[in-house]
Design an enzyme around this catalytic site. Structure first.
Site, mmCIF file in Angstrom:
data_model
loop_
_atom_site.group_PDB
_atom_site.id
_atom_site.type_symbol
_atom_site.label_atom_id
_atom_site.label_comp_id
_atom_site.label_asym_id
_atom_site.label_seq_id
_atom_site.Cartn_x
_atom_site.Cartn_y
_atom_site.Cartn_z
ATOM 1 C CG LEU A 84 2.750 -13.247 -19.028
ATOM 2 C CD1 LEU A 84 1.847 -14.358 -19.683
ATOM 3 C CD2 LEU A 84 1.932 -12.327 -17.749
ATOM 4 C CG ASP A 85 6.605 -14.125 -12.851
ATOM 5 O OD1 ASP A 85 7.474 -13.367 -13.443
ATOM 6 O OD2 ASP A 85 5.771 -14.195 -11.885
ATOM 7 C CE LYS A 86 11.326 -22.294 -17.019
ATOM 8 N NZ LYS A 86 12.929 -22.750 -16.497
ATOM 9 C CG HIS A 167 8.345 -12.163 -9.365
ATOM 10 N ND1 HIS A 167 8.399 -13.024 -10.472
ATOM 11 C CD2 HIS A 167 9.594 -12.541 -8.952
ATOM 12 C CE1 HIS A 167 9.341 -13.709 -10.630
ATOM 13 N NE2 HIS A 167 10.116 -13.557 -9.676
ATOM 14 C CE LYS A 170 4.163 -15.961 -9.848
ATOM 15 N NZ LYS A 170 5.217 -16.644 -10.567
#
Ligand code: URA
Length: 216
Positions: A84-86, A167, A170
């Site tokens: 997962l992204d930060k 990503h 997004k």
């Protein structure tokens, strides 16, 4: 431990580290307490914002999801099965079982990952149809994704993916002129993130949860 503590196999005190036994048959105790043998660990974590999905913080020594695993479950080889992204929160599965991780991550297996997404702008009716048909991002055709509105008074949607490109969510919304404000993963396959886990907390997954992902 063998030197310092009273380690018994089936009630017999052990001193020989080379002694072989079948952990599925024999009972091991340390100081009178039974020790449960687990070949692999499967940990469900509610990832908070600001930590990276990795087992190593890299040259910048960033805090990782594995750093948040309590000492009692820490062991070599633990890693997050999927990134997962930060700034993304929610369900991260941490394990030391590489074959299992491959299974749930492989796009060929189509294990769905469900996210709640907070958007900047309203979503035109054409977008769920576009996502369901398989969006093309940077020349690559994505697998079908389902999108549905979760709340009528806010721009909160549920999106389900069966693959995990960099990503991805997004970039999918950016490609239709929108922007993701917040992203939270709420389920992997049929397994829901335990709502009692606060950000940064984790628990061992139940056997039936692990099995359901193996069968998914
Ligand atoms: N898609 C994203 O854009 N970010 C995530 O963290 C997961 C899916």
């Amino acid at each position: 431990m063998l030197r310092r503590e009273n380690v018994c196999v089936d009630g017999v005190r052990m001193s020989d580290a080379g002694f072989l036994f079948d952990p599925n048959v024999s009972t091991v105790t340390v100081g009178g307490e039974t020790v449960e043998y687990r070949e692999h660990l499967y940990i469900m974590m509610n990832k908070p914002e600001g930590v990276i999905s990795a087992s190593d913080g890299g040259s910048r020594q960033e805090k990782t999801v594995v750093d948040l695993v309590p000492a009692c479950w820490r062991r070599p080889g633990l890693f997050p099965a999927g990134r997962l992204d930060k700034d993304t929160t929610g369900f991260v599965l941490i394990t030391d079982d590489g074959a299992f991780a491959h299974r749930i991550l492989s796009p060929v297996k189509h294990v769905p990952k469900t996210y709640h997404v907070w958007l900047r702008d309203p979503v035109p009716a054409s977008v769920p149809t576009l996502f369901a048909a398989g969006l093309t991002l940077d020349g690559e055709r994505l697998q079908a994704a389902s999108l549905r509105r979760l709340s009528s008074d806010a721009l909160i949607y549920e999106i389900v993916l069966t693959q995990g490109k960099y990503h991805q969510i997004k970039r999918m919304f950016a490609s239709v002129g929108n922007a993701v404000i917040k992203l939270d993963r709420v389920a992997i396959g049929d397994v829901l993130l335990d709502p009692t886990l606060l950000p940064g907390e984790c628990r061992l997954m139940r056997d039936y949860e692990v099995l359901s992902l193996i069968k998914a």
